[in-house]
Design a protein around this motif. Sequence first.
Motif, PDB file in Angstrom:
ATOM      1  N   ALA A 110     -20.243  12.444 -19.602  1.00 15.31           N
ATOM      2  CA  ALA A 110     -21.359  13.174 -20.225  1.00 15.31           C
ATOM      3  C   ALA A 110     -22.467  12.216 -20.644  1.00 15.31           C
ATOM      4  O   ALA A 110     -23.653  12.485 -20.414  1.00 15.31           O
ATOM      5  CB  ALA A 110     -20.850  13.960 -21.428  1.00 15.31           C
ATOM      6  N   ASP A 111     -22.098  11.099 -21.252  1.00 17.88           N
ATOM      7  CA  ASP A 111     -23.106  10.134 -21.691  1.00 17.88           C
ATOM      8  C   ASP A 111     -23.883   9.562 -20.512  1.00 17.88           C
ATOM      9  O   ASP A 111     -25.108   9.399 -20.572  1.00 17.88           O
ATOM     10  CB  ASP A 111     -22.443   9.002 -22.482  1.00 17.88           C
ATOM     11  N   VAL A 117     -21.350  19.440 -23.136  1.00 19.51           N
ATOM     12  CA  VAL A 117     -19.900  19.475 -22.964  1.00 19.51           C
ATOM     13  C   VAL A 117     -19.219  19.414 -24.326  1.00 19.51           C
ATOM     14  O   VAL A 117     -19.525  18.542 -25.137  1.00 19.51           O
ATOM     15  CB  VAL A 117     -19.421  18.287 -22.112  1.00 19.51           C
ATOM     16  N   VAL A 149     -22.817  15.862 -25.890  1.00 21.42           N
ATOM     17  CA  VAL A 149     -21.363  15.970 -25.951  1.00 21.42           C
ATOM     18  C   VAL A 149     -20.935  16.172 -27.395  1.00 21.42           C
ATOM     19  O   VAL A 149     -21.437  15.501 -28.303  1.00 21.42           O
ATOM     20  CB  VAL A 149     -20.678  14.733 -25.321  1.00 21.42           C
ATOM     21  N   VAL A 177     -16.123  11.962 -22.204  1.00 21.52           N
ATOM     22  CA  VAL A 177     -17.244  11.503 -23.033  1.00 21.52           C
ATOM     23  C   VAL A 177     -18.145  10.567 -22.233  1.00 21.52           C
ATOM     24  O   VAL A 177     -19.378  10.701 -22.246  1.00 21.52           O
ATOM     25  CB  VAL A 177     -16.721  10.806 -24.300  1.00 21.52           C
ATOM     26  N   VAL A 209     -15.685  18.661 -25.926  1.00 21.05           N
ATOM     27  CA  VAL A 209     -14.427  18.009 -25.565  1.00 21.05           C
ATOM     28  C   VAL A 209     -13.437  18.196 -26.711  1.00 21.05           C
ATOM     29  O   VAL A 209     -13.700  17.785 -27.840  1.00 21.05           O
ATOM     30  CB  VAL A 209     -14.629  16.507 -25.290  1.00 21.05           C
TER      31      VAL A 209
END
Length: 356
Positions: free
Chosen positions: A35-36, A61, A42, A32, A63
């Motif tokens: 991605a951020d 993404v 995400v 996470v 997750v």
Amino acid sequence: MTTLAELTTLRVGGEVASLVTAETEAELVDAVRTADEAGTPVLVLGGGSNVLASDDPFPGVVVRDGRRGIQIRESSACGGADVVIPAGEVWDDVVVRAVAEGWSGVEALSGIPGSVGATPVQNVGAYGQEVGDTLAFVRTWDRGAGAIRTFARAQLELGYRTSILKRTFTVPDDSGRTWGPTPRYVVLEVGLQLPLADRSQPVRYAELARTLDVPVGTRVASSEVREAVLGLRRGKGMVLDAADHDTWSAGSFFTNPVLDAGASAALPADAPRFPIGDTGLVKSSAAWLISHAGFERGHGLPGPAAVSTKHSLALTNRGGARAADIVALAREVRDGVARTFGVVLEPEPVLVGLTL
């Protein structure tokens, strides 16, 4: 390539650019955070039972939390069962364990699909119980602060199908940002405090009490409550079954509307009304409004998307639906209820890449 249709119970949704299955908390947080930091969308996904995703490819993404298990921190007649559960655990497996161990308080939440992490986000509830009844704390990854944050139950601002976690989808935080399709606070662990008892908590829901043939307020064996609830849910197409298209849904698609006194008074005299404490607000029944606006069970058949043949609150994929078909049906139902009763129903699923 994996699609969101493969990962959700509505079985619609486009291709996923990247899929990560996290087996540890560190892997989940790292996926996470990475991605951020890259500015990549995400989507943290559990069982996919409360998601309606666009037919377009998801450009970020996804997750998935692969962690399982239940940690018992204490179990005593005085303190009850103090359990900590990773967000990826299957919710109904927790209920099965609770009934077997004599942990009371979640038996009426049997058969609800999805993961543990989703339950506090919208304060999941059914048949007179809510997860908030036994919730002790929620441990999260705060995407805004880049740090772990733990919420005690009182800090979660739980309400009917809502919490501070869910509100970050639509309500700007102190930085002015709204988050989505994953909330600001990603659930890592859930702590429950469950009384030790051979019997259930008092049966609050009239339909469940009738099924059990007991007065409202009676305690019965938790296993009996579980079996009765599963029977009721199966009859409404709310227990997942790959062979039954009535279960190809996101469960209840619309939340029951909460109305002020004026809006409540404008409804027909026989419309359901459930006062909410001393707030002056009244909860009505979305299912009643939908059916009385002319959308009977099976509405939309033989098309690819239709109202369930078992329950008017579920919108279903009949086997070949795309997200656009579900959205069109949802708009038709929402707008029809608004025209008939002046009430705008709100969708319950998380919408990914689309709006109603």
